[in-house]
Design a protein around this motif. Structure first.
Motif, PDB file in Angstrom:
ATOM      1  N   PHE A 148     -12.575  13.094  17.814  1.00  0.00           N
ATOM      2  CA  PHE A 148     -11.825  14.298  18.155  1.00  0.00           C
ATOM      3  C   PHE A 148     -11.367  14.230  19.604  1.00  0.00           C
ATOM      4  O   PHE A 148     -11.864  13.429  20.405  1.00  0.00           O
ATOM      5  N   LEU A 158     -16.354  16.315  13.961  1.00  0.00           N
ATOM      6  CA  LEU A 158     -15.373  16.245  12.889  1.00  0.00           C
ATOM      7  C   LEU A 158     -15.842  15.221  11.870  1.00  0.00           C
ATOM      8  O   LEU A 158     -16.454  14.210  12.238  1.00  0.00           O
ATOM      9  N   TRP A 172     -10.282  17.515  22.455  1.00  0.00           N
ATOM     10  CA  TRP A 172     -10.025  18.942  22.605  1.00  0.00           C
ATOM     11  C   TRP A 172      -8.780  19.152  23.448  1.00  0.00           C
ATOM     12  O   TRP A 172      -8.649  18.589  24.540  1.00  0.00           O
ATOM     13  N   ALA A 216     -14.548  20.310  10.313  1.00  0.00           N
ATOM     14  CA  ALA A 216     -15.260  20.542  11.569  1.00  0.00           C
ATOM     15  C   ALA A 216     -16.596  21.209  11.276  1.00  0.00           C
ATOM     16  O   ALA A 216     -16.651  22.176  10.505  1.00  0.00           O
ATOM     17  N   THR A 239      -9.876  16.509   6.988  1.00  0.00           N
ATOM     18  CA  THR A 239     -10.665  16.654   8.220  1.00  0.00           C
ATOM     19  C   THR A 239     -11.462  17.953   8.176  1.00  0.00           C
ATOM     20  O   THR A 239     -10.913  19.017   7.874  1.00  0.00           O
TER      21      THR A 239
END
Length: 278
Positions: free
Chosen positions: A255, A241, A257, A199, A197
């Motif tokens: 994703f 992502l 948060w 970002a 993964t």
């Protein structure tokens, strides 16, 4: 050598040939008509368009395989509003290209210095300092390794007015597309979060990097500042992502948060400052 590298080298050679002959033409009697001198430039543009379309077809045709949402910390602190959110539609930006399937755009809000609204006529452009997002710190969403970071592109004036929008879409957008993904994304950082993964933070402020490739960062650590570089109408953060470090070949990953979820377009959310200390 890959097709992309070959095309990039050929494009540079053609542009160099065009520039050299343009500089030499006042002093040398070239043995062909004037319009022929534009052929290297036209060929370079054609190659770039073909390359862009090839790269886009690789990732636009089909959606990424099903993937559970990865929970990470928010990349900002303070009060922000969401735009172009995957909570409203997927792909959120209308394309899977550049790993944008589940990308989100967010803008900062401020009671003391409100974000300027979209202008029907005037002012045509605004300075970046008029927007509370400009210069806001961006935070690592997890313990991670920096795999890519650049901040040399300029921050341009806003394009959030009716007169500026056609220029942004038809003129500036065309030239950024010819320049390749880097000029669309603008200044950006890619973090390796582990387990396949990654970002990406896009449209960073020029000269604001606080990390370099290879650095290890902790969740909540400031890594750069929000800016207005690349294909952007106003200072904001584009966050996503991906399943690889290169957005040209990566697929998007959903994703969420921590403590916020996935804010929908127009939804305002507030995140505390956190406890990180350098």
């Amino acid at each position: 050598m890959s097709m992309r590298k070959t095309a990039a080298i050929l494009t540079r050679v053609l542009w160099a040939l065009f520039i050299v002959q343009a500089l030499a033409s006042p002093f040398v009697d070239l043995p062909y008509d004037y319009w022929v001198g534009w052929l290297p430039a036209l060929a370079a543009v054609a190659i770039r368009i073909a390359l862009n379309r090839t790269e886009e077809r690789r990732t636009t045709g089909t959606a990424p395989a099903a993937h559970d949402a990865v929970e990470v910390d928010p990349p900002v602190a303070g009060t922000w509003s969401a735009l172009n959110s995957p909570a409203d539609k997927v792909p959120s930006h209308g394309t899977h290209y550049l790993g944008q399937t589940y990308a989100i755009d967010i803008v900062a809000e401020s009671e003391t210095s409100p974000r300027p609204p979209f202008a029907p006529l005037w002012p045509i452009v605004r300075r970046n300092g008029d927007f509370p997002a400009f210069g806001a710190p961006l935070l690592a969403v997890a313990d991670a390794t920096v795999v890519h970071a650049e901040d040399r592109q300029r921050d341009h004036l806003s394009r959030n007015s009716l007169p500026a929008l056609p220029y942004f879409l038809l003129v500036e957008g065309l030239f950024r597309s010819l320049g390749g993904p880097r000029h669309i994304i603008g200044n950006h950082i890619v973090l390796d979060l582990g387990d396949g993964t990654y970002a990406m933070y896009a449209h960073l402020r020029r000269g604001s990097l606080r990390v370099r490739p290879g650095d290890r960062v902790a969740a909540g650590q400031p890594i750069a500042h929000c800016g207005n570089s690349g294909n952007s109408t106003e200072p904001h953060l584009h966050f996503q992502l991906m399943d690889g470090p290169d957005p040209r070949t990566a697929r998007g990953i959903p994703f969420t948060w921590r403590g916020v979820g996935v804010p929908a377009g127009g939804e305002t959310f507030t995140v505390g400052a956190g406890a990180y200390s350098a």
